[in-house]
Design an enzyme around this catalytic site. Structure first.
Site, PDB file in Angstrom:
ATOM      1  N   VAL A  87      13.826  -8.456  -3.328  1.00  0.00           N
ATOM      2  CA  VAL A  87      13.612  -8.661  -1.899  1.00  0.00           C
ATOM      3  C   VAL A  87      13.064 -10.051  -1.572  1.00  0.00           C
ATOM      4  O   VAL A  87      13.051 -10.448  -0.405  1.00  0.00           O
ATOM      5  CB  VAL A  87      12.690  -7.582  -1.297  1.00  0.00           C
ATOM      6  N   ASN A 121      10.498  -0.891   2.419  1.00  0.00           N
ATOM      7  CA  ASN A 121       9.567  -0.159   1.575  1.00  0.00           C
ATOM      8  C   ASN A 121       9.129  -0.900   0.314  1.00  0.00           C
ATOM      9  O   ASN A 121       8.029  -0.677  -0.186  1.00  0.00           O
ATOM     10  CB  ASN A 121      10.232   1.175   1.185  1.00  0.00           C
ATOM     11  N   SER A 174       0.071   0.332   4.926  1.00  0.00           N
ATOM     12  CA  SER A 174      -0.804   1.162   4.091  1.00  0.00           C
ATOM     13  C   SER A 174      -2.087   1.389   4.870  1.00  0.00           C
ATOM     14  O   SER A 174      -2.401   0.651   5.822  1.00  0.00           O
ATOM     15  CB  SER A 174      -1.117   0.425   2.781  1.00  0.00           C
ATOM     16  N   TYR A 212      -4.155  -7.362  -1.314  1.00  0.00           N
ATOM     17  CA  TYR A 212      -3.299  -6.261  -0.876  1.00  0.00           C
ATOM     18  C   TYR A 212      -3.603  -5.883   0.572  1.00  0.00           C
ATOM     19  O   TYR A 212      -2.690  -5.681   1.384  1.00  0.00           O
ATOM     20  CB  TYR A 212      -3.498  -5.057  -1.792  1.00  0.00           C
ATOM     21  N   LYS A 217      -0.940  -6.063   3.702  1.00  0.00           N
ATOM     22  CA  LYS A 217      -0.561  -4.896   4.491  1.00  0.00           C
ATOM     23  C   LYS A 217      -1.046  -5.014   5.937  1.00  0.00           C
ATOM     24  O   LYS A 217      -0.410  -4.487   6.859  1.00  0.00           O
ATOM     25  CB  LYS A 217      -1.098  -3.622   3.832  1.00  0.00           C
ATOM     26  N   ILE A 252      -0.907   8.133  -2.331  1.00  0.00           N
ATOM     27  CA  ILE A 252       0.327   8.865  -2.601  1.00  0.00           C
ATOM     28  C   ILE A 252       0.607   8.839  -4.112  1.00  0.00           C
ATOM     29  O   ILE A 252       0.541   7.778  -4.735  1.00  0.00           O
ATOM     30  CB  ILE A 252       1.520   8.252  -1.838  1.00  0.00           C
TER      31      ILE A 252
END
Length: 255
Positions: free
Chosen positions: A68, A93, A145, A158, A162, A191
């Site tokens: 990506v 995603n 997230s 991170y 996000k 998750i």
């Protein structure tokens, strides 16, 4: 088989495994043809390739090897969707997850996080939106997230990435709304995927048990939980929803 996405074409980045895999399969069950765009075809959790399972469900599917961060690869994924009738739904995603001591974070680690989790989201959305505008509309779903809603140590880069995806989503919703393209963000909580069970040991490990005490529903999430939320945002059920954040976290954040 349902019909919420009958006649639609979906592009799912990171679609071979985890949340992307679960969403690809659910989209197919609801009538969509699916382009699975990922670095590898084999699911990290094992089993048959996602594109094979989509075809087994009676829908068309293409696997495209896609980094990506490469706009050429992204264009190949969109071209595969063009062959199926043109992209109607994008699940943005693909991403990476790691933490580390802020004082020890290197420039290379920072750049990798931003390239994969922010820059690629921007340009994948751009490639899809160009086609959606020409086609008359569509739905873009960006994976943020709960870390995009609240800072968490030791995951500073991170959280930054996000959080950027969240605000990017809101801006795109305003810009693309007049052209009938809806843009929303999903904010998964903890998750259970290969990423959170092996790459960064959370689910099934000590940190996961600690976090479990903060989740009112008393369990970690499953990829299918996020997939169902993505289906809502992809379908006409959310036809008047854009520029929104949907948390899928079992009540963990409560904000």
């Amino acid at each position: 088989m349902g019909s919420l996405l009958e006649g639609k074409v979906a592009v799912v980045t990171g679609g071979s495994s985890g949340i992307g895999r679960a969403t690809s399969l659910l989209f197919a069950e609801e009538g969509a043809d699916v382009v699975v765009a990922d670095l590898q075809r084999e699911p990290r959790e094992g089993g048959e390739p996602t594109d094979d399972l989509v075809r087994a469900a009676g829908r068309q599917s293409r696997y495209v090897r896609c980094d990506v961060t490469s706009q050429a690869d992204v264009e190949q994924a969109m071209a595969a969707a063009d062959e199926l009738g043109g992209v109607d739904v994008l699940l943005n995603n693909a991403g990476i997850f790691f933490g580390g001591d802020f004082l020890e974070t290197t420039e290379a680690e920072y750049d990798r996080m931003m390239d994969v989790n922010v820059k690629s989201v921007f340009f994948v959305a751009q490639a899809a939106a160009r086609r959606m505008v020409a086609k008359g509309g569509g739905s873009i779903i960006n994976l943020s997230s709960i870390a995009g809603l609240q800072g968490m140590a030791p995951f500073t880069t991170y959280c930054m990435a996000k959080g950027a995806v969240r605000l990017m989503t809101y801006s795109l919703a305003q810009e693309l709304g007049p052209r009938n393209v809806r843009v929303n963000a999903l904010h998964p909580g903890v998750i259970g995927t290969t990423m959170t069970m092996k790459d960064v040991p959370v689910v099934g490990h000590e940190l996961g048990e600690v976090l479990l005490q903060t989740i009112p529903m008393g369990r970690h999430g499953k990829p299918e939980d996020v997939a169902r939320a993505a289906l809502y945002l992809a379908s006409d059920l959310s036809g008047y929803v854009s520029g929104d954040s949907l948390r899928v976290d079992g009540g963990m954040m409560r904000i």
